[in-house]
Design a protein around this motif. Structure first.
Motif, mmCIF file in Angstrom:
data_model
loop_
_atom_site.group_PDB
_atom_site.id
_atom_site.type_symbol
_atom_site.label_atom_id
_atom_site.label_comp_id
_atom_site.label_asym_id
_atom_site.label_seq_id
_atom_site.Cartn_x
_atom_site.Cartn_y
_atom_site.Cartn_z
ATOM 1 N N ASN A 58 2.708 -8.231 -3.204
ATOM 2 C CA ASN A 58 2.309 -6.917 -1.850
ATOM 3 C C ASN A 58 2.079 -6.468 -0.448
ATOM 4 O O ASN A 58 0.156 -6.521 -1.197
ATOM 5 C CB ASN A 58 3.450 -6.231 -2.676
ATOM 6 N N ILE A 59 1.995 -7.031 0.845
ATOM 7 C CA ILE A 59 1.790 -5.902 1.643
ATOM 8 C C ILE A 59 2.014 -4.963 2.098
ATOM 9 O O ILE A 59 3.458 -4.809 3.090
ATOM 10 C CB ILE A 59 1.367 -7.333 2.676
ATOM 11 N N ALA A 60 1.142 -3.817 2.117
ATOM 12 C CA ALA A 60 1.351 -2.008 2.945
ATOM 13 C C ALA A 60 0.731 -2.533 4.534
ATOM 14 O O ALA A 60 -0.786 -1.935 4.378
ATOM 15 C CB ALA A 60 1.187 -1.317 2.061
ATOM 16 N N SER A 61 0.910 -2.920 5.715
ATOM 17 C CA SER A 61 0.032 -2.895 6.752
ATOM 18 C C SER A 61 0.412 -2.134 8.353
ATOM 19 O O SER A 61 -0.554 -1.930 8.577
ATOM 20 C CB SER A 61 0.034 -4.208 6.905
ATOM 21 N N GLY A 62 1.631 -1.800 7.689
ATOM 22 C CA GLY A 62 1.886 -0.641 8.315
ATOM 23 C C GLY A 62 1.312 1.022 8.275
ATOM 24 O O GLY A 62 1.304 1.076 6.646
ATOM 25 N N GLY A 63 0.931 1.487 9.604
ATOM 26 C CA GLY A 63 1.012 2.877 9.064
ATOM 27 C C GLY A 63 1.421 3.814 8.003
ATOM 28 O O GLY A 63 2.708 3.942 8.454
ATOM 29 N N GLN A 64 1.131 4.203 7.137
ATOM 30 C CA GLN A 64 2.186 5.026 6.387
ATOM 31 C C GLN A 64 3.071 4.186 5.565
ATOM 32 O O GLN A 64 4.134 4.363 5.571
ATOM 33 C CB GLN A 64 2.430 6.276 6.964
ATOM 34 N N SER A 65 2.959 3.236 5.704
ATOM 35 C CA SER A 65 3.725 2.384 4.637
ATOM 36 C C SER A 65 4.224 2.468 3.441
ATOM 37 O O SER A 65 2.982 2.506 2.788
ATOM 38 C CB SER A 65 3.913 0.833 5.342
ATOM 39 N N THR A 66 4.831 1.648 2.714
ATOM 40 C CA THR A 66 4.906 1.353 1.158
ATOM 41 C C THR A 66 5.993 0.415 1.032
ATOM 42 O O THR A 66 6.376 0.159 0.812
ATOM 43 C CB THR A 66 5.855 2.880 0.755
ATOM 44 N N VAL A 67 5.441 -0.038 -0.415
ATOM 45 C CA VAL A 67 5.638 -0.923 -1.496
ATOM 46 C C VAL A 67 6.418 -0.792 -2.939
ATOM 47 O O VAL A 67 4.568 -0.171 -3.239
ATOM 48 C CB VAL A 67 4.458 -2.213 -1.028
ATOM 49 N N PRO A 68 6.813 -0.536 -3.561
ATOM 50 C CA PRO A 68 6.814 0.431 -4.300
ATOM 51 C C PRO A 68 6.560 -0.589 -6.022
ATOM 52 O O PRO A 68 6.533 -0.313 -6.493
ATOM 53 C CB PRO A 68 8.513 0.583 -4.764
ATOM 54 N N GLY A 69 6.875 -1.848 -5.888
ATOM 55 C CA GLY A 69 6.810 -2.472 -6.689
ATOM 56 C C GLY A 69 7.356 -4.090 -5.790
ATOM 57 O O GLY A 69 8.130 -4.842 -5.293
ATOM 58 N N GLY A 70 7.719 -5.219 -6.905
ATOM 59 C CA GLY A 70 8.239 -6.343 -6.780
ATOM 60 C C GLY A 70 7.168 -7.397 -6.600
ATOM 61 O O GLY A 70 5.608 -7.911 -6.759
ATOM 62 N N PHE A 71 7.532 -8.848 -6.023
ATOM 63 C CA PHE A 71 6.780 -10.211 -6.277
ATOM 64 C C PHE A 71 7.063 -10.105 -4.069
ATOM 65 O O PHE A 71 7.993 -10.502 -3.398
ATOM 66 C CB PHE A 71 7.308 -11.224 -6.564
ATOM 67 N N SER A 72 5.527 -10.334 -3.465
ATOM 68 C CA SER A 72 5.996 -10.572 -2.224
ATOM 69 C C SER A 72 6.778 -10.417 -0.657
ATOM 70 O O SER A 72 6.879 -10.897 -0.052
ATOM 71 C CB SER A 72 6.201 -12.365 -2.073
ATOM 72 N N ASN A 73 6.213 -8.604 -1.148
ATOM 73 C CA ASN A 73 7.114 -7.917 -0.382
ATOM 74 C C ASN A 73 6.214 -7.149 0.228
ATOM 75 O O ASN A 73 4.973 -7.162 0.141
ATOM 76 C CB ASN A 73 7.745 -6.747 -0.618
ATOM 77 N N LYS A 74 6.687 -6.973 2.025
ATOM 78 C CA LYS A 74 5.738 -6.638 3.379
ATOM 79 C C LYS A 74 6.132 -5.441 3.615
ATOM 80 O O LYS A 74 7.880 -5.339 4.203
ATOM 81 C CB LYS A 74 5.290 -7.947 4.175
ATOM 82 N N ALA A 75 6.026 -4.742 4.313
ATOM 83 C CA ALA A 75 5.646 -3.431 4.837
ATOM 84 C C ALA A 75 4.681 -3.900 5.535
ATOM 85 O O ALA A 75 3.959 -2.953 6.075
ATOM 86 C CB ALA A 75 5.881 -2.098 3.745
ATOM 87 N N GLY A 76 5.557 -4.269 7.315
ATOM 88 C CA GLY A 76 4.684 -3.605 7.697
ATOM 89 C C GLY A 76 4.665 -3.559 9.493
ATOM 90 O O GLY A 76 3.701 -3.192 10.119
ATOM 91 N N GLY A 77 5.788 -2.723 9.247
ATOM 92 C CA GLY A 77 5.755 -1.891 10.066
ATOM 93 C C GLY A 77 5.446 -0.485 10.226
ATOM 94 O O GLY A 77 5.441 0.245 8.794
ATOM 95 N N ASP A 78 4.754 0.303 10.720
ATOM 96 C CA ASP A 78 4.672 2.172 11.004
ATOM 97 C C ASP A 78 5.790 2.583 10.068
ATOM 98 O O ASP A 78 6.986 2.729 10.757
ATOM 99 C CB ASP A 78 4.259 2.852 12.357
#
Length: 82
Positions: A58-78
């Motif tokens: 998983n990737i959390a690349s946005g500012g103040q972004s969250t990925v709670p779990g799982g597989f291959s999720n991406k939170a790219g936006g702020d």
């Protein structure tokens, strides 16, 4: 290791962002300022104050972004949640 950063355990984890944390798991990278990874494998928290709770690849690349779990999720936006 970043300034005031912490790796609690696991293997091959990196907390390179200032005040970042990796709790455990393996091959996780917390590179954003105050970013956090709880555990899992192959996760990245690179955004400012971003969080990955667990899971894999998983990737959390946005500012103040969250990925709670799982597989291959991406939170790219702020302020995003994936």
């Amino acid at each position: 290791m970043g300034e005031e950063s912490t790796v609690g355990g696991g293997g091959f984890n990196t907390a390179s962002g200032s005040q970042s944390t990796v709790g455990g798991g393996g091959n996780n990278t917390a590179s954003g300022f105050r970013s956090t990874i709880g555990g899992g494998t192959g996760n990245t928290a690179s955004g400012f104050v971003s969080t990955v709770s667990g899971g894999s690849n998983n990737i959390a690349s946005g500012g103040q972004s969250t990925v709670p779990g799982g597989f291959s999720n991406k939170a790219g936006g702020d302020f995003s949640l994936a």
